[in-house]
Design a protein around this motif. Sequence first.
Motif, PDB file in Angstrom:
ATOM      1  N   LYS A  41       0.822  -1.207   0.000  1.00  5.59           N
ATOM      2  CA  LYS A  41       0.000   0.000   0.000  1.00  5.59           C
ATOM      3  C   LYS A  41       0.857   1.260   0.000  1.00  5.59           C
ATOM      4  O   LYS A  41       1.880   1.324   0.678  1.00  5.59           O
ATOM      5  N   LYS A  42       0.410   2.227  -0.768  1.00  3.59           N
ATOM      6  CA  LYS A  42       1.053   3.535  -0.737  1.00  3.59           C
ATOM      7  C   LYS A  42       0.772   4.216   0.615  1.00  3.59           C
ATOM      8  O   LYS A  42      -0.219   3.938   1.277  1.00  3.59           O
TER       9      LYS A  42
ATOM     10  N   GLU B 212     -10.801  -5.510   4.868  1.00  4.79           N
ATOM     11  CA  GLU B 212      -9.958  -4.678   4.017  1.00  4.79           C
ATOM     12  C   GLU B 212     -10.673  -3.367   3.663  1.00  4.79           C
ATOM     13  O   GLU B 212     -10.074  -2.291   3.676  1.00  4.79           O
TER      14      GLU B 212
ATOM     15  N   ASP C 227      -9.457   0.506   4.775  1.00  2.00           N
ATOM     16  CA  ASP C 227      -9.200   1.558   3.794  1.00  2.00           C
ATOM     17  C   ASP C 227     -10.097   2.775   4.017  1.00  2.00           C
ATOM     18  O   ASP C 227      -9.656   3.920   3.865  1.00  2.00           O
TER      19      ASP C 227
ATOM     20  N   THR D 172      -0.494   7.000   3.008  1.00  2.00           N
ATOM     21  CA  THR D 172      -1.488   8.068   3.047  1.00  2.00           C
ATOM     22  C   THR D 172      -1.051   9.087   4.095  1.00  2.00           C
ATOM     23  O   THR D 172      -0.967   8.765   5.287  1.00  2.00           O
TER      24      THR D 172
END
Length: 391
Positions: free
Chosen positions: A130-131, A210, A214, A133
């Motif tokens: 995951k990038k 999930e 997010d 945030t």
Amino acid sequence: MTIEIKDNFQELVKGLEKATLEGNQAVIEKCNDMLNKQEEKNQKLVLELAQTKKAQEETNDYLKSLEAKMQRFNSNSSEYKETSVEMKSYISYLSAGKDGADFQVKTLRTADNTDGGYFIPTEVDREIIKKITEISAIDQLARVKTMTSKSLRQRVRTSIPSSGMVGEAQTGVSSNSKYGATQLEAKTAYVDVACTIEELNDADINFVNEINTDVAEEFARIRGAGFVNGNNSPNQVQGLYSPDAGISSIVSGNATAITFDSLIKLTGELKTGYNPIYAFNRKTLAQIRLLKDGSGAYIWQGGNLGAGIPNQINGFSYAIVPDMPDIAGGSYPVIFGDFAKGYTVGNRQGISILRDELTRKKERIIEFSFYQRYAGVVNLPEAFVKLQIAS
């Protein structure tokens, strides 16, 4: 009597016989266990040898059939010219060798599905990459209140009584404190996430978890962005940079950079008694860390984190706020202030989830509706001052 068990198979059998004669049940069971394990290995070896022998026999049979065909054909016959590719290649190899032969080589390989690629499974890592945030954690710096209704009024003392000196038997000054109010209005962050039933049932991860993770990350991002840049419209909170926030500013004097002098000047704009810190984004921090004082020493000072002393700039700690603007002409990249006294966050309702399995049931789609209610307001503008880059 205890019998020592040897790795040697014959010794193991003798140990079993001896234990049987002596009636030593514990040793008998141990010997039997070791014999069973040895037999498992033996059976595995037997199968391997059988498969190897079978493969050798098949290879020999195939070579014999090729030799038989060679004896029946001659190089001038039409039958030879029409024989199989394998036969032609084999004869060419026997005649000219590997380098001079005109033959085709077939290899099972992963690159081509028809040549064996279908047999290579694709492994999937269960971890999701995951990038990052970036989140402006203003609510960790500000005053936080729990709201039991849509709005919360905060009473603010705007002035204290005015007094004066008075002589004996003279009439004194009459005055009183003045008050105002700020209003926290809960706003709503919202998102719908649709997912097919097949995806929920067949995915190799818990897709509901999930989705929840997010959405929580996104709500944290939008909260922080609102506390910084919200414009106090009907659908947004009041952020630090809202036009009606009333926070004053000073100009840096440089159109392209932050100066050490301007950072010092910021500290003189707040009243004594506030507990201020600097706030800026990571790009601004990188520029500030390059600044030096008159003696050539960097103004950024590393703290003693183990002793609870944070890194400092000009004797004050700082917070990284990703949603603050970058350094540019006319921008306000730095705020100096007491967030705990000057900004209030109101939490009306945590993240709530509505699961709708009916609206799109003919499409076999489930919709998850997420919402969160909160507020933010600059309740004491004088607790902050902004630094503006000269335009």
